[in-house]
Design a protein around this motif. Structure first.
Motif, PDB file in Angstrom:
ATOM      1  N   ILE A   1     -58.320  78.575 -18.884  1.00 18.98           N
ATOM      2  CA  ILE A   1     -58.253  77.790 -20.251  1.00 18.98           C
ATOM      3  C   ILE A   1     -58.818  78.265 -21.759  1.00 18.98           C
ATOM      4  CG2 ILE A   1     -59.190  75.222 -19.406  1.00 18.98           C
ATOM      5  CD1 ILE A   1     -62.227  75.744 -19.996  1.00 18.98           C
ATOM      6  N   ASN A   2     -58.536  79.497 -21.367  1.00 15.72           N
ATOM      7  CA  ASN A   2     -58.622  80.690 -22.696  1.00 15.72           C
ATOM      8  C   ASN A   2     -57.316  81.555 -22.823  1.00 15.72           C
ATOM      9  OD1 ASN A   2     -59.360  82.078 -20.025  1.00 15.72           O
ATOM     10  ND2 ASN A   2     -60.503  83.221 -21.659  1.00 15.72           N
ATOM     11  N   ARG A   3     -57.005  81.119 -22.552  1.00 18.28           N
ATOM     12  CA  ARG A   3     -55.482  82.096 -22.711  1.00 18.28           C
ATOM     13  C   ARG A   3     -54.539  81.227 -24.068  1.00 18.28           C
ATOM     14  NH1 ARG A   3     -56.864  85.327 -19.781  1.00 18.28           N
ATOM     15  NH2 ARG A   3     -56.042  84.979 -17.302  1.00 18.28           N
TER      16      ARG A   3
ATOM     17  N   VAL B   1     -56.722  74.782 -36.810  1.00 17.00           N
ATOM     18  CA  VAL B   1     -57.356  75.025 -35.268  1.00 17.00           C
ATOM     19  C   VAL B   1     -56.114  75.296 -34.383  1.00 17.00           C
ATOM     20  CG1 VAL B   1     -58.240  73.602 -33.147  1.00 17.00           C
ATOM     21  CG2 VAL B   1     -58.284  72.990 -35.632  1.00 17.00           C
ATOM     22  N   PRO B   2     -56.800  76.448 -33.730  1.00 16.05           N
ATOM     23  CA  PRO B   2     -55.613  77.350 -32.377  1.00 16.05           C
ATOM     24  C   PRO B   2     -55.678  76.359 -31.083  1.00 16.05           C
ATOM     25  CG  PRO B   2     -58.401  78.366 -32.538  1.00 16.05           C
ATOM     26  CD  PRO B   2     -57.993  77.492 -33.908  1.00 16.05           C
ATOM     27  N   VAL B   3     -54.324  76.828 -30.331  1.00 17.26           N
ATOM     28  CA  VAL B   3     -53.352  75.927 -29.982  1.00 17.26           C
ATOM     29  C   VAL B   3     -53.808  77.454 -28.231  1.00 17.26           C
ATOM     30  CG1 VAL B   3     -52.303  74.817 -28.182  1.00 17.26           C
ATOM     31  CG2 VAL B   3     -52.847  74.778 -30.727  1.00 17.26           C
ATOM     32  N   PHE B   4     -54.812  76.872 -27.223  1.00 16.01           N
ATOM     33  CA  PHE B   4     -54.686  77.378 -26.484  1.00 16.01           C
ATOM     34  C   PHE B   4     -54.520  76.526 -24.967  1.00 16.01           C
ATOM     35  CE2 PHE B   4     -58.336  78.639 -28.892  1.00 16.01           C
ATOM     36  CZ  PHE B   4     -58.490  80.171 -28.508  1.00 16.01           C
ATOM     37  N   LEU B   5     -53.108  77.675 -24.553  1.00 17.35           N
ATOM     38  CA  LEU B   5     -52.246  76.918 -22.567  1.00 17.35           C
ATOM     39  C   LEU B   5     -53.760  76.906 -21.942  1.00 17.35           C
ATOM     40  CD1 LEU B   5     -50.226  77.324 -21.498  1.00 17.35           C
ATOM     41  CD2 LEU B   5     -50.146  79.883 -21.158  1.00 17.35           C
TER      42      LEU B   5
ATOM     43  N   ASP C   1     -51.396  81.814 -29.382  1.00 11.86           N
ATOM     44  CA  ASP C   1     -50.804  82.553 -31.125  1.00 11.86           C
ATOM     45  C   ASP C   1     -50.462  81.689 -31.504  1.00 11.86           C
ATOM     46  OD1 ASP C   1     -52.020  84.680 -30.768  1.00 11.86           O
ATOM     47  OD2 ASP C   1     -50.089  85.552 -29.684  1.00 11.86           O
ATOM     48  N   LYS C   2     -50.852  80.147 -31.594  1.00  9.12           N
ATOM     49  CA  LYS C   2     -50.215  79.409 -32.623  1.00  9.12           C
ATOM     50  C   LYS C   2     -51.299  77.893 -33.040  1.00  9.12           C
ATOM     51  CE  LYS C   2     -45.498  78.146 -30.412  1.00  9.12           C
ATOM     52  NZ  LYS C   2     -44.259  78.668 -31.016  1.00  9.12           N
ATOM     53  N   GLN C   3     -50.895  76.747 -34.014  1.00 12.95           N
ATOM     54  CA  GLN C   3     -52.084  76.172 -34.644  1.00 12.95           C
ATOM     55  C   GLN C   3     -51.010  75.111 -33.780  1.00 12.95           C
ATOM     56  OE1 GLN C   3     -50.661  79.258 -36.630  1.00 12.95           O
ATOM     57  NE2 GLN C   3     -53.046  79.986 -35.162  1.00 12.95           N
ATOM     58  N   VAL C   4     -51.968  74.071 -34.369  1.00 17.81           N
ATOM     59  CA  VAL C   4     -51.826  72.571 -33.568  1.00 17.81           C
ATOM     60  C   VAL C   4     -50.987  72.331 -34.998  1.00 17.81           C
ATOM     61  CG1 VAL C   4     -52.290  70.293 -34.338  1.00 17.81           C
ATOM     62  CG2 VAL C   4     -54.179  72.460 -33.269  1.00 17.81           C
ATOM     63  N   VAL C   5     -50.527  72.364 -35.911  1.00 15.76           N
ATOM     64  CA  VAL C   5     -49.684  71.886 -37.099  1.00 15.76           C
ATOM     65  C   VAL C   5     -48.478  72.760 -36.579  1.00 15.76           C
ATOM     66  CG1 VAL C   5     -49.247  74.170 -38.706  1.00 15.76           C
ATOM     67  CG2 VAL C   5     -49.273  72.142 -39.615  1.00 15.76           C
ATOM     68  N   ASP C   6     -48.211  74.048 -35.255  1.00 19.73           N
ATOM     69  CA  ASP C   6     -46.861  74.298 -35.253  1.00 19.73           C
ATOM     70  C   ASP C   6     -46.443  73.454 -34.038  1.00 19.73           C
ATOM     71  OD1 ASP C   6     -46.822  76.797 -37.057  1.00 19.73           O
ATOM     72  OD2 ASP C   6     -48.211  77.638 -35.444  1.00 19.73           O
ATOM     73  N   LEU C   7     -46.714  72.776 -33.712  1.00 19.60           N
ATOM     74  CA  LEU C   7     -47.044  71.833 -32.305  1.00 19.60           C
ATOM     75  C   LEU C   7     -46.201  70.388 -32.653  1.00 19.60           C
ATOM     76  CD1 LEU C   7     -48.874  73.756 -30.064  1.00 19.60           C
ATOM     77  CD2 LEU C   7     -46.494  73.972 -30.447  1.00 19.60           C
ATOM     78  N   VAL C   8     -46.795  70.079 -33.505  1.00 22.75           N
ATOM     79  CA  VAL C   8     -46.482  68.653 -33.705  1.00 22.75           C
ATOM     80  C   VAL C   8     -44.932  67.676 -34.633  1.00 22.75           C
ATOM     81  CG1 VAL C   8     -49.036  67.765 -33.237  1.00 22.75           C
ATOM     82  CG2 VAL C   8     -48.305  68.721 -35.544  1.00 22.75           C
ATOM     83  N   ASN C   9     -45.082  67.603 -34.374  1.00 26.57           N
ATOM     84  CA  ASN C   9     -43.685  66.189 -35.636  1.00 26.57           C
ATOM     85  C   ASN C   9     -44.523  66.464 -36.788  1.00 26.57           C
ATOM     86  OD1 ASN C   9     -41.803  67.483 -33.754  1.00 26.57           O
ATOM     87  ND2 ASN C   9     -41.756  65.588 -33.212  1.00 26.57           N
ATOM     88  N   GLU C  10     -45.291  65.482 -36.692  1.00 22.98           N
ATOM     89  CA  GLU C  10     -46.136  64.712 -37.713  1.00 22.98           C
ATOM     90  C   GLU C  10     -47.449  65.532 -38.265  1.00 22.98           C
ATOM     91  OE1 GLU C  10     -47.092  60.847 -37.276  1.00 22.98           O
ATOM     92  OE2 GLU C  10     -45.172  60.341 -36.069  1.00 22.98           O
ATOM     93  N   ALA C  11     -47.851  65.268 -40.195  1.00 20.72           N
ATOM     94  CA  ALA C  11     -48.939  65.835 -40.022  1.00 20.72           C
ATOM     95  C   ALA C  11     -50.020  65.649 -38.817  1.00 20.72           C
ATOM     96  CB  ALA C  11     -49.585  65.641 -42.094  1.00 20.72           C
TER      97      ALA C  11
ATOM     98  N   PHE D   1     -57.850  86.450 -12.356  1.00 21.47           N
ATOM     99  CA  PHE D   1     -58.960  85.382 -13.520  1.00 21.47           C
ATOM    100  C   PHE D   1     -58.923  86.506 -14.496  1.00 21.47           C
ATOM    101  CE2 PHE D   1     -58.807  83.382  -9.419  1.00 21.47           C
ATOM    102  CZ  PHE D   1     -57.764  82.963  -9.329  1.00 21.47           C
ATOM    103  N   SER D   2     -58.812  87.684 -14.919  1.00 22.57           N
ATOM    104  CA  SER D   2     -60.077  88.765 -15.440  1.00 22.57           C
ATOM    105  C   SER D   2     -59.565  88.867 -16.984  1.00 22.57           C
ATOM    106  CB  SER D   2     -60.881  89.638 -14.503  1.00 22.57           C
ATOM    107  OG  SER D   2     -61.751  90.226 -15.720  1.00 22.57           O
ATOM    108  N   PRO D   3     -60.373  89.070 -17.833  1.00 25.07           N
ATOM    109  CA  PRO D   3     -60.973  88.396 -18.460  1.00 25.07           C
ATOM    110  C   PRO D   3     -60.559  86.546 -18.167  1.00 25.07           C
ATOM    111  CG  PRO D   3     -60.744  89.188 -20.228  1.00 25.07           C
ATOM    112  CD  PRO D   3     -60.019  89.667 -18.813  1.00 25.07           C
ATOM    113  N   ALA D   4     -60.941  85.652 -18.212  1.00 22.04           N
ATOM    114  CA  ALA D   4     -60.523  84.131 -18.498  1.00 22.04           C
ATOM    115  C   ALA D   4     -61.659  83.170 -17.743  1.00 22.04           C
ATOM    116  CB  ALA D   4     -60.159  84.428 -17.076  1.00 22.04           C
ATOM    117  N   VAL D   5     -61.603  82.244 -18.396  1.00 17.04           N
ATOM    118  CA  VAL D   5     -62.575  80.677 -18.316  1.00 17.04           C
ATOM    119  C   VAL D   5     -62.536  79.586 -17.467  1.00 17.04           C
ATOM    120  CG1 VAL D   5     -63.947  78.754 -19.103  1.00 17.04           C
ATOM    121  CG2 VAL D   5     -63.742  81.178 -20.702  1.00 17.04           C
ATOM    122  N   LEU D   6     -62.267  79.419 -17.033  1.00 13.33           N
ATOM    123  CA  LEU D   6     -61.852  78.333 -15.104  1.00 13.33           C
ATOM    124  C   LEU D   6     -62.262  77.115 -15.519  1.00 13.33           C
ATOM    125  CD1 LEU D   6     -61.695  81.630 -14.100  1.00 13.33           C
ATOM    126  CD2 LEU D   6     -59.937  79.724 -12.791  1.00 13.33           C
TER     127      LEU D   6
END
Length: 76
Positions: free
Chosen positions: A41-43, A64-68, A46-56, A20-25
Motif C-alpha cells: 500500500i505504499n507505492r 492529496v497524493p495517490v498511492f498504488l 506521483d499523482k494527486q487526487v485532482v489528476d484522477l477525477v473528472n470533477e472537482a 517487499f522491501s521497503p514496503a508496507v503491506l
C-alpha cells in the motif's frame, strides 16, 4: 486456535526480501496452513487526487497524493 494476522500491517525493511522491501503491506487474509495474502500500500503514483477525477474533488483533497495498492499474492 491459531493466531490470524488478517487485518494487520506488515512493515518490510530493506533487510527483508527485495520483493517487499521497503514496503508496507496490508494483510487481508492469513491462515497458518495456507499462508497469507496482502496488498502493498505504499507505492506512490506521483499523482494527486485532482489528476484522477473528472470533477472537482472535495475541498482539501485536490493535492492529496495517490498511492498504488498492489496485490502481493500468497506469502507462505
Amino acid at each position: 486456535m491459531p493466531l490470524s494476522l488478517a487485518g494487520s500491517l506488515l512493515v518490510a525493511h530493506r533487510i527483508c526480501s527485495t520483493q517487499f522491501s521497503p514496503a508496507v503491506l496490508f494483510i487481508y487474509e492469513h491462515d497458518s496452513n495456507e499462508g497469507a495474502g496482502g496488498l502493498i500500500i505504499n507505492r506512490p503514483l506521483d499523482k494527486q487526487v485532482v489528476d484522477l477525477v473528472n470533477e472537482a474533488p472535495p475541498e482539501g483533497l485536490a493535492d492529496v497524493p495517490v498511492f498504488l495498492a498492489v496485490r502481493s499474492g500468497r506469502i507462505s
